[in-house]
Design an enzyme around this catalytic site. Structure first.
Site, PDB file in Angstrom:
ATOM      1  CG  ASP A  37      31.722  43.922  43.017  1.00  9.55           C
ATOM      2  OD1 ASP A  37      30.892  44.742  42.557  1.00  9.55           O
ATOM      3  OD2 ASP A  37      31.537  43.305  44.087  1.00  9.55           O
ATOM      4  CE1 TYR A  69      35.887  44.975  44.169  1.00  8.33           C
ATOM      5  CE2 TYR A  69      37.288  43.105  44.761  1.00  8.33           C
ATOM      6  CZ  TYR A  69      36.281  44.000  45.068  1.00  8.33           C
ATOM      7  OH  TYR A  69      35.682  43.939  46.301  1.00  8.33           O
ATOM      8  CD  GLU A  82      37.834  43.423  49.026  1.00  7.66           C
ATOM      9  OE1 GLU A  82      37.362  42.857  48.033  1.00  7.66           O
ATOM     10  OE2 GLU A  82      37.156  44.125  49.795  1.00  7.66           O
TER      11      GLU A  82
END
Ligand code: SF4
Length: 300
Positions: free
Chosen positions: A129, A111, A28
């Site tokens: 996102d 996020y 991520e």
């Protein structure tokens, strides 16, 4: 959406059932500002090299920056190294599951914290996102593009999630996949869209009133920073200032600015002898270091 995702989702290595929360966290962070195709080979190397946070924490920041290579925005690598240190020291090599605890980790923002909670721990949390914001702007609000991020994004996306937790997590992945592969910024392919209604299409696809400037890279401070970092990555140790000067000759003022910002960001450090090195790679003050012969990359 869930059925579509199960049939259409890309086969990405961090989506397999055997990945650990730490491996998902690394993916991520890498994916925040870098496309999948560039992230995947680096991520595959990293999960072998640093299978747990303490393995990364035992490496130097310079090792991590060097392994980051050309993924861009290298402060992420530095923060990830700090994050690994916290996970090793405070969480016994585990990644916490709670969003609040995740938000306290270095380099983990709104996020990423929710992406980890959702994809690593199966929680029903809104994962928002840029792609998700665009899908919501079009399908729900009838706008071609999302405006500036705001707290409403989380509220609106959460309202779309199915109540059942196991469906909500797949739905979150599906929303992201839809924005990344079908409802793209420039050329949405509505013939492949699984949504049965879309406010933007129903409204006749009105043009966006948001003016986006193209992101040029050539000649920017970002490119200058990247070139200086490349010299240090390839050198393998401290270099003299001249090596950096030769790496960016088109604008000395810009080069100085780029170097100052790298020092300020902690990506580069200056040794006691005035040499320059990647973070954590400078000799301790007072050791009287001298510059070894270094390979100086040609300008491209
Ligand atoms: S119908 Fe088209 S614009 Fe609307 S969400 Fe689907 S892909 Fe995007």
């Amino acid at each position: 959406m869930v059925t579509w995702y199960r049939q259409a989702a890309r086969d990405l290595p961090w989506r397999t059932t055997t990945v650990t929360p730490w491996q998902i966290l690394m993916s991520e962070v890498m994916l925040q500002q870098t496309p999948v195709a560039r992230v995947e080979p680096v991520w595959r190397e990293w999960v072998v090299r640093w299978p747990v946070p303490s393995a990364m924490a035992a490496s130097s920041p310079a090792d991590v920056l060097r392994a980051w290579g050309t993924l861009g925005y290298p402060r992420r690598a530095l923060r990830l190294h700090e994050c690994a240190g916290v996970l090793a020291a405070r969480y016994h090599d585990e990644v916490p599951a709670e969003v609040d605890l995740l938000l306290d980790l270095p380099g983990i923002g709104a996020y990423t914290a929710r992406a980890i909670a959702c994809f690593a721990y199966g929680q029903r949390v809104p994962v928002v996102d840029t792609n998700v914001r665009r899908v919501v702007a079009r399908a729900v609000h009838g706008r071609a593009a999302a405006g500036n991020p705001s707290a409403r994004d989380l509220v609106e996306t959460e309202a779309l999630l199915p109540r059942r937790v196991e469906l909500a997590t797949v739905f979150s992945a599906a929303l992201m996949e839809l924005g990344a592969t079908v409802c793209t910024a420039r050329t949405p392919d509505c013939t492949r869209c699984p949504l049965t209604s879309c406010a933007w299409v129903a409204a006749g696809r009105p043009a966006s009133d948001i003016v986006r400037r193209g992101q040029k890279y050539d000649g920017t401070d970002r490119q200058a920073r990247g070139r200086l970092l490349e010299v240090l990555r390839l050198a393998g140790g401290p270099v003299e200032r001249i090596c950096l000067d030769l790496a960016w000759t088109r604008d000395p003022g810009q080069r100085d600015r780029a170097l100052d910002s790298l020092l300020t960001d902690g990506l580069v450090e200056q040794t006691a002898a005035g040499l320059f090195a990647l973070a954590g790679e400078g000799d301790p003050p007072g050791e009287g270091d001298t510059a070894p012969e270094r390979h100086i990359p040609e300008q491209r």
